[in-house]
Design an enzyme around this catalytic site. Structure first.
Site, PDB file in Angstrom:
ATOM      1  N   GLU A 104     -29.359 -35.934  12.130  1.00 33.39           N
ATOM      2  CA  GLU A 104     -29.486 -36.349  13.237  1.00 33.39           C
ATOM      3  C   GLU A 104     -30.740 -35.665  13.708  1.00 33.39           C
ATOM      4  OE1 GLU A 104     -30.338 -39.667  14.200  1.00 33.39           O
ATOM      5  OE2 GLU A 104     -28.239 -40.139  15.496  1.00 33.39           O
ATOM      6  N   ASP A 108     -26.652 -37.775  22.072  1.00 31.51           N
ATOM      7  CA  ASP A 108     -26.867 -37.866  23.379  1.00 31.51           C
ATOM      8  C   ASP A 108     -25.261 -38.365  23.899  1.00 31.51           C
ATOM      9  OD1 ASP A 108     -28.108 -40.201  23.084  1.00 31.51           O
ATOM     10  OD2 ASP A 108     -30.632 -39.634  23.917  1.00 31.51           O
TER      11      ASP A 108
END
Length: 179
Positions: A104, A108
């Site tokens: 990835e 967040d």
């Protein structure tokens, strides 16, 4: 206007991390992956669109037998997460008994990663880990044990090196943060 700044849509971005620094981080991650998966022949699943540069550069440094595939999910609109994850392209590989590493670009809120980890765990892989170039710990809204984190960064909106702002900015080799 500073010539190093870039303009995307209605926002200005200033230099944040160089391509050279990103390469150093990828060298460190690849060394760990090479060691940890030396005898496992992992399946790396790159999450599109954002991870394409990270996955490409990282996997050039992985020197063990492995397979690579792609899955596409979306949860962003503009500069913030929508909180809704929509899988666009599905997985075709069999995961049962396999060592799977998700690649990835950035974690967040963790919505995307939580959904993917839960979904892929039902396919009974031997192991399921995440390697992310960036992580924003102060933004996490889910409990996630991410084993391979390139850099922990503050909650700044960034573009470049695969990361975009409404479709623009992915092509820059460096990373920029919003002004």
């Amino acid at each position: 206007m500073n010539p190093d700044y870039i303009s995307l849509h209605d926002k200005q971005f200033k230099p944040y991390l160089s391509a050279a620094r990103l390469a150093e981080v990828e060298q460190e991650l690849a060394a760990r992956l090479n060691q940890d998966y030396a005898d496992k022949k992992p399946l790396f699943l790159a999450i599109l669109n954002g991870s394409f540069m990270f996955a490409s550069d990282l996997l050039k440094l992985v020197q063990i037998p492995c397979e690579v595939s792609f899955i596409r999910v979306a949860s962003y609109q503009g500069t913030s997460s929508t909180g809704e994850v929509k899988e666009v392209l599905g997985l075709t590989e069999e995961l049962a008994g396999r060592h799977v590493v998700l690649l990835e670009d950035i974690v967040d809120t963790g919505h995307t990663m939580r959904m993917l980890l839960d979904k892929l765990a039902t396919k009974q892989p031997a192991s399921l880990e995440v390697a992310t170039l960036f992580m924003k710990p102060e933004c996490l809204q889910h409990e996630l044990a991410i084993r391979y984190v390139g850099l922990s960064i503050p909650n700044d909106f960034i573009v470049g090196y695969g990361l975009d702002y409404d479709g623009l900015g992915r092509n820059y080799p460096d990373v920029y943060k919003v002004v």
